[in-house]
Design a protein around this motif. Structure first.
Motif, short mmCIF file in Angstrom:
data_model
loop_
_atom_site.label_atom_id
_atom_site.label_comp_id
_atom_site.label_asym_id
_atom_site.label_seq_id
_atom_site.Cartn_x
_atom_site.Cartn_y
_atom_site.Cartn_z
N LEU A 1 0.63 -1.32 0.08
CA LEU A 1 0.01 -0.04 -0.01
C LEU A 1 0.82 1.21 0.03
N VAL A 2 1.91 1.37 0.91
CA VAL A 2 2.80 2.43 0.98
C VAL A 2 3.67 2.52 -0.50
N SER A 3 3.95 1.45 -0.98
CA SER A 3 4.74 1.57 -2.17
C SER A 3 3.95 2.12 -3.32
N ILE A 4 2.51 1.66 -3.53
CA ILE A 4 1.68 2.01 -4.52
C ILE A 4 1.40 3.56 -4.48
N VAL A 5 1.08 3.90 -3.17
CA VAL A 5 0.33 5.20 -3.01
C VAL A 5 1.80 6.30 -3.21
N GLY A 6 2.95 5.84 -2.74
CA GLY A 6 4.04 6.79 -2.59
C GLY A 6 4.36 7.04 -4.17
N ILE A 7 4.73 5.91 -4.92
CA ILE A 7 5.13 5.99 -6.23
C ILE A 7 3.87 6.75 -7.14
N GLY A 8 2.79 6.45 -6.86
CA GLY A 8 1.52 7.30 -7.50
C GLY A 8 1.74 8.66 -7.13
N ALA A 9 1.84 9.02 -5.92
CA ALA A 9 1.90 10.29 -5.71
C ALA A 9 3.04 11.18 -6.27
N GLY A 10 4.27 10.20 -6.23
CA GLY A 10 5.50 10.85 -6.95
C GLY A 10 5.19 11.06 -8.30
N LEU A 11 4.65 10.21 -9.06
CA LEU A 11 4.23 10.41 -10.66
C LEU A 11 3.07 11.42 -10.91
N ALA A 12 2.18 11.64 -9.92
CA ALA A 12 1.22 12.55 -10.17
C ALA A 12 1.93 13.92 -9.85
N TYR A 13 2.54 14.12 -8.90
CA TYR A 13 3.22 15.30 -8.71
C TYR A 13 4.26 15.63 -9.70
N GLN A 14 5.02 14.75 -10.30
CA GLN A 14 5.97 14.73 -11.23
C GLN A 14 7.38 15.44 -10.50
N ARG A 15 7.37 15.16 -9.31
CA ARG A 15 8.36 15.69 -8.68
C ARG A 15 9.23 14.44 -7.75
N CYS A 16 10.35 14.78 -7.48
CA CYS A 16 10.93 13.73 -6.36
C CYS A 16 11.48 12.57 -7.28
N GLY A 17 11.73 12.81 -8.33
CA GLY A 17 12.16 11.45 -9.12
C GLY A 17 13.44 10.96 -8.82
N THR A 18 14.49 11.84 -8.11
CA THR A 18 15.73 11.47 -7.80
C THR A 18 15.75 10.66 -6.65
N GLU A 19 14.95 11.34 -5.63
CA GLU A 19 14.72 10.70 -4.44
C GLU A 19 13.98 9.33 -4.29
#
Length: 233
Positions: free
Chosen positions: A106-124
């Motif tokens: 759950l944490v991985s799916i929501v976290g990656i999904g949030a990063g893709l939605a914001y289009q930020r924090c790709g490096t981290e």
């Protein structure tokens, strides 16, 4: 979110699912879990390679921070997101609904999904992907060796120790640093929450791994002592 992200997620889901079916067909005598772990190992190796290829400057692997995600980073994250969705479904169909595993997915799916939605924090996020997946091949290997009959042997113990060492360095050295950076920088609150959640899950698994290593080494000492006495006679 870029249009290609959804395409990569759908294609990735189809790929991982097909890979699992191929494994089942090629290894009919192996268990459902064995075949899933074979697919998971494929993803772990691919994820580590993608994370390394995304590094822009090796003198500072986690630079730039809090920057817009590059297309390569977003494609890599989309591939891993598709795997996490596949693995969550695969575990559920196999009846593996443990709380720690469910929270991890759950944490991985929501976290990656949030990063893709914001289009930020790709490096981290790519750094996080490297940290979390670098120990995964050894994790799956130690479980697959048990099904292959290689249990309570020196090889099995070696894999256990290598896994524990790799996991500990990645999750309990690199992980806390990355979590600290995420929590103290101006990131979206959802990404901060997911980073903290993933680190808590890692800490829980770390404690379980310590107990496992202590148990394995505890079993090894009496066996070694008994062998020494037998040789002495």
């Amino acid at each position: 979110m870029e249009d290609f992200v959804l395409s990569y997620v759908v294609t990735g889901l189809a790929f991982w699912s097909t890979a699992f079916l191929v494994m089942r067909a090629l290894m009919p005598k192996r268990s459902y879990e064995f075949c899933n772990r074979a697919v998971s190992t494929m993803h772990a190796v691919a994820a580590v390679c993608m994370a390394c290829l995304s590094v822009q400057e090796w003198s500072c692997p986690v630079c730039p921070l809090n920057a817009p995600s590059s297309p390569r980073q977003m494609k890599s994250l989309a591939v891993t997101l598709s795997y996490m969705i596949y693995d969550a479904a695969c575990c559920h169909l196999n009846g593996d609904v443990r709380l720690d595993n469910t929270v991890h997915h759950l944490v991985s799916i929501v976290g990656i999904g949030a990063g893709l939605a914001y289009q930020r924090c790709g490096t981290e996020m790519m750094a996080c992907m490297f940290i979390t997946e670098i120990s995964s091949p050894l994790l799956h290997l130690r479980e697959m060796l048990k099904e292959l009959g290689v249990k309570d042997t020196d090889l099995n113990l070696l894999v256990d120790i290598l896994f524990a060492a790799t996991f500990s360095v990645g999750r309990m050295v690199g992980g806390p640093y990355l979590t600290y950076v995420t929590l103290t920088t101006d990131y979206p609150i959802l990404i901060k929450a997911m980073a903290a959640g993933l680190q808590l899950v890692s800490a829980y698994w770390f404690l379980r791994i310590l107990r496992m290593v202590r148990y394995k080494l505890g079993k090894k000492r009496p066996a070694a002592a008994a062998a020494t006495k037998l040789n002495a006679k």
